[in-house]
Structures are given as C-alpha cells and as structure tokens.
Write an enzyme that holds these catalytic residues in place. Structure first.
Site, PDB file in Angstrom:
ATOM      1  CE  LYS A  59      88.096  55.176  39.794  1.00  0.00           C
ATOM      2  NZ  LYS A  59      87.104  54.763  38.795  1.00  0.00           N
ATOM      3  CE  LYS A  67      90.983  48.390  42.392  1.00  0.00           C
ATOM      4  NZ  LYS A  67      89.712  48.920  41.861  1.00  0.00           N
ATOM      5  CE  LYS A 109      89.594  47.420  33.777  1.00  0.00           C
ATOM      6  NZ  LYS A 109      88.841  48.523  34.354  1.00  0.00           N
TER       7      LYS A 109
END
Ligand code: TYM
Length: 327
Positions: free
Chosen positions: A112, A194, A197
């Site tokens: 992140k 991955k 969202k």
C-alpha cells in the site's frame, strides 16, 4: 462447544467475489453453530483517502450486502467498528507493546505504501495493530479471512501471547479459518495479482452487485493463456483462477471440473463460470434491493449490533486496564 468468531470488511469500493469466497462464504457457514461478530471496519478504510460524501453511504450499503448474503442480525452481531470506541483504546495499548519492525515488514503495508506514495500515514502502518485490537477485544477463537490477512492475524496472535506473558492470562490466542478453495481469488485481467475491491480496471474484479450482463462480459474477457485446455496448473494462473471460482460457487472439486469440461475449450468454460456465479448472486441482489429500501431497519440493526459489541468490548477493556495498572 460454540466458538467466538470475529471478522470484518473495509467499506471501500465494492464487495467482490474474492471477498465472498475468501471470507463471507465461511462467515455464513460458521454463523450456523457459533457465536459470531461481523464488523464493518470503517476506521481501517480511512488509512486510504476517502471522499466523505461517498464514504457516508458505504457502511449502510455494506451492511445491506452482509444481510443479503445471509448474515442474520438475530444470530450474529453486525456492527460498525468506529461506533465502539474500545477498539481505538485497545489499539493504543497494543501499540505500546508492538515493535516498529513488526509493522514495517508487513507485506500489505509495503504494497500500500508503494500504491499510495503521497499518503504513507501512521494509520497505514498501524493498521495491523488496530486489526489485532478488533480481534482480541472479543476474545476471538477463530478468524475467517482470505490468505492476504494471514500475516496480520499472526501479529494478533503474537500480541495476545506477549500481553498474556507480561500481565497474566487475558486474551484468547486466535486461530485463522482460511478456505482451501478461494483463499486468494485473482484479478481477471492480471491473474498474477489478487482481485481487489478498489481496482481501477473494472474488468479485473466481479462485484457481488454486478448485473448478470456485466458478469458475463467480465468472464468472457478474463485473461487466460493459449493452451485452451481446462486444467488446473499453478503455472497457468488465469485458467486456474477460473477453476477456483467455479469450484467456490458450485462446490465441485477441481477434478470434477477438469472431467466435466475436458472436451470444450475456454470459451464454453467461461460461460459456465459466469452462469454459476450469476445463479448464486441473483437472489442476493434481489434481497439487497429490498433491504436498501428500508433505511430505518438498517439503522436499527446497527444500533442494536453496536450495543451488543460495546457490551463485550468494554468488559475486556476494563480487564486490560486493570491488568496494566490503569486506575
Ligand atoms: P478486506 O476488506 O480487504 O477484505 C475482506 C475479506 O476478504 C478477503 N479477501 C479475499 N479473499 C480471497 N480472495 C481475494 N481476492 C480477497 N480479497 C479480500 C480478506 O482476506 C478479508 O478476509 N484487514 C481486513 C479487515 C479487518 C479484519 C479485522 C478482518 C479489520 N479488522 C479483524 C478480520 C478480523 C481487510 O482489509 O479486509
């Protein structure tokens, strides 16, 4: 013997079929015979910049999606993390016994930080400690999560053991509950990474509220390889991901799938995956539309859930204060 179950989702972006197969499907399974608490972890979501206008509506929408999937406010506690102040209080106390190196080496923190270079804030680094506080406040036995959260759960286990060793037996050391199929659903556009969202490429992830047309289109466009043989193989992540999704939504084994689709190419299989996903999601979407129309009901569920969660959390926090010598 009933176990205490705790898990949550950040109310950002959309709930994807990755979240569904990695976490929510197991929440439904565990809800039947256990003492479950499921939260909407809005404080975690704030480690990334959020637009307040959009953020305001997210928690209610996520709650409605939880209920539409089958989580029951009668059986389980459904609540919003920020409404129970004990989470941030325990987070601070755990901060004082977490080493900076432990947070610094978290894979998700590193990922992140790269993705949000202009906003590497303290919250982002502290994220796993807040997650540990969530879990430990409720003396949780089992945490149903996808594999991406395993490292964070390890920290929660270490902190529980560290606290117990220093101050006496207080916290339950939680175990993970990670599915064999669906622990890490991959992006449809880049099956090396991955399904997320908040992917900016809307073809990369399938949301549980996507219309049947959208779902079909996304699976038709899913990246595979040139072999055109439906066969599970770690070296062919695209088709293996589609097989995992099909298994997750139908309950079939990988061997069943390979046999069933041995004489067709990828085209036919992609349609079958889309069909399987749509048939599970359609009833959820109908239920969601109904529930979202009843804001009063949703607000009431949150109010009752908050209260029940606060009751448990405040007892644990009092015990922790006492053990640490806080008068
Ligand atoms: P979040 O919101 O990123 O994801 C919610 C859950 O979905 C799982 N998941 C996936 N599983 C399989 N394949 C994928 N592609 C995929 N993407 C996400 C996640 O593992 C997670 O279980 N930190 C957590 C939220 C949290 C939490 C907690 C969870 C905060 N406190 C306490 C459990 C207990 C998170 O960001 O999840």
């Amino acid at each position: 013997m009933k176990k205490r179950i705790y898990s949550g989702t950040q109310p950002t972006g959309i709930i994807t079929i990755g979240n569904y197969l990695g976490a929510i499907k197991n929440w439904l399974l565990l809800q039947k015979d256990n003492d479950c608490i499921f939260s909407i972890v809005d404080l975690h979501a704030l480690t990334i910049k959020q637009n307040p206008e959009e953020f305001k509506d997210k928690s209610l929408s996520f709650l409605a999606q939880y209920i539409a999937c089958g989580l029951s406010p009668e059986k389980s506690i459904l609540y919003v993390q920020s409404h129970v102040l004990e989470h941030t209080a325990l987070c601070w106390l755990l901060n004082c016994m977490t080493y900076i190196g432990e947070c610094n080496r978290m894979t998700q923190f590193k990922d992140k930080s790269k993705k949000h270079e202009d906003n590497i804030n303290m919250g982002l680094m502290d994220y796993p400690v807040l997650m540990a506080a969530d879990i430990l406040l409720y003396k949780t036995d089992l945490v149903p999560i996808g594999i991406d959260q395993k490292q964070h759960l390890e920290l929660a286990r270490n902190l529980a053991e560290r606290f117990n060793a220093r101050y006496g037996d207080t916290f339950t050391v939680p175990d993970g509950f990670i599915p064999t199929v669906g622990a890490k659903i991959k992006s449809l556009q880049n099956p090396e990474s991955k399904m997320s969202k908040s992917d900016s490429n809307e073809n990369a992830s399938v949301g549980i509220l996507d219309t049947p047309d959208m779902i079909l289109k996304k699976f038709k466009r899913a990246v595979t390889d040139s072999e055109n043989k439906v066969c599970y193989d770690e070296n062919r992540p695209g088709i293996s991901n589609l097989i995992n999704i099909y298994c997750g939504f139908t309950g079939c084994s990988r061997e069943d799938v390979e046999k069933q689709f041995s004489d067709g190419g990828y085209g036919k299989f992609k349609l079958a995956v889309a069909d399987a996903v749509i048939s599970v999601l359609e009833p959820i979407q109908k239920e969601y539309a109904k529930i979202m129309n009843d804001k009063k009901y949703l607000l009431n569920v949150i109010k009752e859930g908050d209260e029940k969660a606060r009751n448990i959390a405040s007892k644990t926090l009092r015990e922790v204060y006492d053990k640490m010598g806080i008068v």
